[in-house]
Design a protein around this motif. Structure first.
Motif, PDB file in Angstrom:
ATOM      1  N   TYR A  29       0.818  -1.210   0.000  1.00  0.00           N
ATOM      2  CA  TYR A  29       0.000   0.000   0.000  1.00  0.00           C
ATOM      3  C   TYR A  29       0.852   1.261   0.000  1.00  0.00           C
ATOM      4  O   TYR A  29       0.479   2.275  -0.577  1.00  0.00           O
ATOM      5  CB  TYR A  29      -0.935  -0.009   1.215  1.00  0.00           C
ATOM      6  N   TYR A 192      -7.407  -3.287 -14.113  1.00  0.00           N
ATOM      7  CA  TYR A 192      -7.070  -4.660 -13.721  1.00  0.00           C
ATOM      8  C   TYR A 192      -6.604  -4.734 -12.276  1.00  0.00           C
ATOM      9  O   TYR A 192      -5.952  -5.683 -11.868  1.00  0.00           O
ATOM     10  CB  TYR A 192      -6.007  -5.221 -14.681  1.00  0.00           C
ATOM     11  N   GLY A 194      -8.719  -4.189  -9.502  1.00  0.00           N
ATOM     12  CA  GLY A 194      -9.943  -4.008  -8.745  1.00  0.00           C
ATOM     13  C   GLY A 194     -10.841  -2.999  -9.435  1.00  0.00           C
ATOM     14  O   GLY A 194     -10.952  -3.000 -10.665  1.00  0.00           O
ATOM     15  N   PHE A 195     -11.440  -2.137  -8.622  1.00  0.00           N
ATOM     16  CA  PHE A 195     -12.437  -1.206  -9.146  1.00  0.00           C
ATOM     17  C   PHE A 195     -12.005   0.223  -8.841  1.00  0.00           C
ATOM     18  O   PHE A 195     -10.962   0.455  -8.232  1.00  0.00           O
ATOM     19  CB  PHE A 195     -13.809  -1.558  -8.560  1.00  0.00           C
ATOM     20  N   ASN A 471      -8.785  -0.227  -6.701  1.00  0.00           N
ATOM     21  CA  ASN A 471      -8.902  -0.324  -5.246  1.00  0.00           C
ATOM     22  C   ASN A 471      -8.281  -1.590  -4.658  1.00  0.00           C
ATOM     23  O   ASN A 471      -8.517  -1.925  -3.503  1.00  0.00           O
ATOM     24  CB  ASN A 471     -10.355  -0.129  -4.781  1.00  0.00           C
ATOM     25  N   ASP A 472      -7.473  -2.311  -5.434  1.00  0.00           N
ATOM     26  CA  ASP A 472      -6.623  -3.336  -4.822  1.00  0.00           C
ATOM     27  C   ASP A 472      -5.764  -2.679  -3.737  1.00  0.00           C
ATOM     28  O   ASP A 472      -5.374  -1.513  -3.883  1.00  0.00           O
ATOM     29  CB  ASP A 472      -5.680  -3.940  -5.876  1.00  0.00           C
ATOM     30  N   ILE A 473      -5.454  -3.422  -2.702  1.00  0.00           N
ATOM     31  CA  ILE A 473      -4.699  -2.815  -1.604  1.00  0.00           C
ATOM     32  C   ILE A 473      -3.367  -2.272  -2.099  1.00  0.00           C
ATOM     33  O   ILE A 473      -2.922  -1.219  -1.663  1.00  0.00           O
ATOM     34  CB  ILE A 473      -4.513  -3.838  -0.462  1.00  0.00           C
ATOM     35  N   ASN A 474      -2.728  -2.966  -3.041  1.00  0.00           N
ATOM     36  CA  ASN A 474      -1.441  -2.469  -3.549  1.00  0.00           C
ATOM     37  C   ASN A 474      -1.607  -1.486  -4.712  1.00  0.00           C
ATOM     38  O   ASN A 474      -0.633  -1.183  -5.397  1.00  0.00           O
ATOM     39  CB  ASN A 474      -0.520  -3.635  -3.912  1.00  0.00           C
ATOM     40  N   GLY A 477      -2.540  -3.845  -8.591  1.00  0.00           N
ATOM     41  CA  GLY A 477      -2.702  -5.274  -8.870  1.00  0.00           C
ATOM     42  C   GLY A 477      -1.381  -6.023  -8.811  1.00  0.00           C
ATOM     43  O   GLY A 477      -1.248  -6.986  -8.085  1.00  0.00           O
ATOM     44  N   HIS A 478      -0.409  -5.580  -9.571  1.00  0.00           N
ATOM     45  CA  HIS A 478       0.927  -6.170  -9.583  1.00  0.00           C
ATOM     46  C   HIS A 478       1.855  -5.180  -8.882  1.00  0.00           C
ATOM     47  O   HIS A 478       1.825  -3.984  -9.177  1.00  0.00           O
ATOM     48  CB  HIS A 478       1.359  -6.369 -11.035  1.00  0.00           C
TER      49      HIS A 478
END
Lengths: 723, 723
Positions: A29, A192, A194-195, A471-474, A477-478
């Motif tokens: 994050y 890619y 999340g949202f 909105n992926d925590i990182n 995504g990658h």
């Protein structure tokens, strides 16, 4: 006794060794702003002796943020709290200030440094003042202080010495923007990770910590604008209910030097304005946009302006009313001009009614308008003439519109480059385009010089990056896709930076300063872009991805209603050979380049082999420079791509000791997916093209495990990122 | 000299005080497993002297996880690393083991403790062994050790002493499930915390850390099953491509004692099986499901089974083939029976062809089938007969099917209770339902006793909670919505726990053990459920929410095609009065209850006022127990709801010192939204109902700022959570 011993052995055998990981989990994050304690002891001592406290002049939110960032970063990297103090008479102080707030006694120390320094630039200078050592971080205005603070922190993050500093830096481009293709329902077109991070439902009241951290990360690389909404636009964003939400975001971003922009749906006057037309020459329409601009600027005085995709892929535009791009762009430009706003009008157009090579259409449609746009209009041009492929020659529009500011549109999100599971370091792609020579004013007329205004003396300059943030925590995504956000920002700040230097910075800030790790991972990153080209689209092949979602190979697709949507349109494989003839004897797209470039691309032998099939339809037995036939060369490239991904995976595994468990495992799993998919690309493409070449796979190329029918049967109804 | 002083003053005035927050930011990701260092020094000493190391017997992944959790939790709360050791001869050791792995010398210490202890139960016991103090955490099988470890940690988390322990605990229900209404495109029906945490695209290779943390959180409260997919089902999940992904999740969850379940789309044999029918009495269809079950169990030997929504709201089912629920459920039950699987068949049905009261239809349709289902079928019944309203009387099916195991379906996600911005502590609602007396076997026949099998001697027992989990960093959108996940799990473990005790546990684990904070926040949480009833649907009003998205008030909606989709169907306000007559003189829904309950509900005077308008259509001037007229009472309740939200906000503000900044601000912003929306509910509902009552607002009720037209004009095209 024997019994007891036996018992004891039995007893011991019940114990297991439970290994507790000692490596702190890192979910990514914090991006490149990790601020871990400096491991090099000599440097740590040096930092500790040079930085004892922070002195702050000024009271703005931006200055407050700069001070907080310095305190956080320095305290983290020095492993001890670095206090703010009001005593400039103490030794080893970091002083941050804008020029106007600076204690007057300091002015003589920097008197000549501010000549020619642009507004957003900064100075970092080690000085002696009354026999005390100070480090000044000074800028003309507050945002430069924040940029300077991040730059200073980066020196420590990358393990550089911080004495005898005399750094002057400023952005080369004025508008350094992210473009979010985010929809109001929080889906993200080509997203890619999340949202959408914009939670419209909870705005304006609920300010997600993400918004603040997003602004901070952007400011740390100098990004100063964000288009919140998808170019395939929804007029709803321009209604009061949504403008209130946009305003809330603008308020969060403002102290970080970031302006908000919106996409303007050209038909908005009809959809939300109850007008009967959106004709840009209709006075009511013009007035509607003027009123709308006024309404927006009343809420957001520093609103950036509009980004428009018009008359492209079904979007409405001036051509619906027999008007042209100039009419449309200038109408909007007039609406925002009183407030200092700009319009970015996209050149990404191609028509189902135009049978000419799609690669030629943007140039044909826009170049004749050169000089006709208002002076607050930029024409936004993708790096290549098709659509964000793993490799494209630079767009022929660059250099061709000397009287029109062109802004570069790069894609950061990996629509065509493996989504968020392929490790591809994109600054290598960006660098290739920026350093390409247009010959517009003779040799050395690089795309970078077009973009930064120096070639044609434009002052309105910019770069747009289609965001890979979700909105992926990182965020991306990658974990390595963070480097593309970072690298895009650094190149928007200075398009002459080298991709390699940026990679090294990012690795040191994000992971580790260990030299073995830095060297190894830097090499891996630098190579990664060529690798994806190898296993997807070697030798200038392009647009042979799956339909709609663009996931995976599908060179066989030929049944889509518009010819230029079909992969077969682009590769034109047949019994003779493969490739798109764009020379004089073909579509003549080469004629859109300046003569030196045209000449180079017009002949296969002078065309760089990386672009060969972009410009030429060549026989399967065409001899490459390495003496292989074209068929063999293609096959070997696909295999090479696979081999290189395998190398990335083994390289990563060797670096395990330098990496926390969570990021190590995340990246490893992604590399395993990348390897699987590289093989999929190789096997599907070679099986398909082999039908035409009718030649065997050369030695060293693995035979596919499955047949072509299998690959053609694959369906991905819920692949992410569709619009 | 004066000059210098003046200069110095001027100089000092440039300094600003930049306040650096000292409170560590907490994003809520760690839920109730914070494991902060114990602040009470006496307790800390006690813990340190009681816990010196951990001894582990057994080698399974579950045991390894238990050991890791203990080490992490104890080290965090004791502020020092608690090592694992192999030396049981040392003092103050925590010993974890299943009974079968336990060192035999310990067996005499616990010999009678395992009589009657169910498989998943555990024992935590302080013992003396060779003059050393040990704490044993022992279970019949490994998962009980994990449950016991979490229970032991909870003692410290809630600041209890840990000497002289002798705790035996075991779940009262066998199947303790979350139901995810998650779609393959990652939208979540009725999801308000972002999007689905299942990243189908990246599965099976990419194991998001979320999956592991999800399993851990569930295990910590005893949840042992999860239905991954929406009850409005997509057959795709049953294809090999997706089963491979499901298998990967099952592998992650298994060591945490969690089984995966899937929703079975009844028409799957047609959609993915190429059959022409899905008739449950067709042999090919039966065989298709048997083959499908075999295929699933080959991948996932402990697959839990199927959850089915059939012939409800457009979902296909056996009635499409003139068969009934028993035919459908038993067919699927036969398919999974060989592998120990179960079928949960939902009773949430109502028909557009049935003109009777919607509240009656599930009972009418299902009760006649009592005793006809296979013994691995559970009928899953929502807590009330309509649909997860802020308050409903308990569903009359509870107690009415003595020969059929009924599983309780609660909704954890707040579809009708303010999405993820309203603070509503739902265990208070669950408790009310569980403690309701059905009188099925005379007084004391509570719903809890139906559910846990004790009333009718069922051994197949369960509870299902419709998940409120999404990919927001804090999992549930609202930090306090975590308490609903937690509380649901605790009640599924033991439906006799009090909501108040659970709230206290959760507050201590999640925020602070400070007594002032615990007391204040507990009171606030306990009251919060009644508050939402007050400002949304007082006195038994129900289903007057916005259409489709269920966001905000819309009692005026009357134009939807099915009568029972319209709010006017439920409140029936007219010039005479308001409410749904479900007594003998009305729909006679009261007759579905056992006589004691029927009698109570059949008369307004004996009906608890909280349920009044659920059962009775009463005149506006009906006298309430407090002497107010019904109109006045309704108006006062709406105002009271608003006042109570305001109190929550001020209470929260007073507690600031106990809370980290990030969670403090998040909750404060949400409470501000809740206050705004409570006023919206009050104003919109009272303006609307006032048209019928034609009575003035009583003193103390704020007059609305806007008119009814305004509230009726509001549109929310992108409200989250639609299916």
């Amino acid at each position: 006794m024997a019994f007891i011993l036996q018992k004891a052995r039995l007893f011991l055998s019940f114990f297991i060794v439970v290994t507790f990981s000692q490596t702190y989990a890192n979910n990514g994050y914090d991006l490149w702003l990790q601020y871990k304690k400096t491991e090099n002891n000599n440097l740590l001592s040096h930092y500790k002796s040079t930085v004892k406290s922070i002195v702050v002049f000024g009271t703005s939110k931006t200055i407050e943020i700069s001070a907080r960032e310095l305190k956080k970063g320095l305290s983290g990297m020095l492993g001890q709290t670095i206090p703010k103090t009001s005593n400039i008479e103490s030794d080893n102080v970091i002083v941050i200030s804008s020029l106007s707030n600076l204690e007057k006694n300091f002015l003589p120390l920097i008197e000549n440094d501010f000549v020619n320094l642009p507004d957003e630039g900064f100075l970092i200078k080690s000085v002696k003042y009354r026999n005390k050592n100070l480090t000044l971080i000074i800028s003309k205005n507050d945002i430069g202080v924040l940029y300077g603070s991040f730059a200073f922190l980066r020196l420590l993050q990358t393990n550089q010495r911080i004495d005898n500093l005399n750094i002057k830096d400023a952005p080369r481009l004025k508008h350094r923007l992210l473009n979010h293709w985010d929809n109001p329902d929080r889906t993200v077109e080509r997203g890619y990770a999340g949202f959408s991070i914009w939670n419209w439902h909870k705005l304006p009241e609920y300010i997600d910590q993400r918004y603040i951290d997003y602004a901070r990360a952007n400011a740390s690389v100098g990004i100063n604008g964000t288009v919140l909404t998808n170019v395939n636009a929804n007029a709803l964003i321009l209604t009061p209910e949504y403008l209130e939400k946009v305003e809330a975001l603008a308020n969060v971003f403002r102290p970080y030097g970031i302006k908000v922009y919106l996409t303007a749906r050209f038909s908005a006057p009809i959809q939300i304005g109850k007008l009967e037309t959106a004709d840009p020459l209709d006075e009511k329409v013009q007035q509607w946009w003027k009123n709308k601009a006024k309404e927006i600027y009343e809420r957001i005085p520093d609103f950036g302006g509009f980004l428009v995709k018009a008359n492209s892929e079904g979007q409405p535009g001036p051509q619906n009313y027999r008007r042209n791009h100039v009419d449309g762009a200038n109408m909007l430009a007039d609406a925002v001009a009183p407030y200092g706003g700009i319009v970015m009008w996209r050149a990404f157009v191609y028509s189902e009614h135009d049978p000419t090579d799609r690669a030629k259409q943007a140039y044909s449609e826009f170049v004749p308008y050169d000089g006709q746009f208002r002076n607050n209009v930029m024409v936004q041009v993708k790096n290549g003439a098709i659509d964000f492929q793993p490799r494209e020659p630079f767009h022929p529009m660059f250099g061709a519109m000397p009287h029109t500011p062109l802004t570069m549109e790069f894609q950061i999100t990996q629509e065509y480059l493996g989504f968020s599971t392929h490790l591809v370091y994109l600054p290598k792609l960006y660098e290739e385009v920026l350093q390409a020579d247009t010959y517009a004013q003779g040799k050395g007329s690089t795309v970078a010089k077009v973009i930064d205004g120096s070639l044609h003396n434009n002052s309105l300059t910019g770069m747009a990056g289609v965001s890979n943030i979700g909105n992926d925590i990182n965020w991306t995504g990658h974990h390595f896709a963070q480097a593309n956000w970072y690298g895009y920002g650094r190149l928007a700040w200075n398009p002459y930076l080298s991709a390699e230097k940026i990679a090294e910075e990012w690795i040191r800030c994000t992971f580790s300063n260990s030299e073995e790790f830095v060297d190894t991972i830097k090499r891996m990153m630098i190579k990664s872009r060529e690798t994806v080209v190898n296993y997807m689209t070697p030798y200038g092949l392009h647009h042979i991805m799956g339909t709609g979602h663009h996931y995976g190979p599908a060179p066989w697709v030929s049944n889509l209603p518009r010819p230029e949507w079909n992969p077969v349109y682009y590769h034109k494989a047949d019994g003779y050979g493969i490739g798109f003839n764009r020379t004089k004897s073909g579509s003549n797209a080469t004629s859109q380049y300046f003569p030196e470039v045209e000449k180079m691309y017009d002949k296969a032998k002078t065309t760089p082999e990386k672009d060969l099939l972009w410009f030429h339809h060549l026989p399967w037995d065409y001899k490459l420079k390495n003496e292989l036939t074209l068929w063999e060369g293609i096959a070997m490239k696909y295999q090479q791509g696979v081999n290189e991904v395998y190398e990335m995976l083994t390289t990563w595994e060797k670096m395990k000791k330098y990496i926390d468990n969570e990021r190590y495992n995340d990246v490893k799993m992604s590399l395993e997916i990348q390897l699987k998919e590289a093989k999929w690309w190789r096997d599907a493409c070679l099986l398909y093209f082999q039908q035409f070449s009718e030649m065997p796979l050369p030695d060293g190329v693995h035979a596919p495990n499955k047949n072509l029918d299998y690959y053609q049967s694959l369906k991905f109804p819920y692949a992410p990122g569709r619009g």
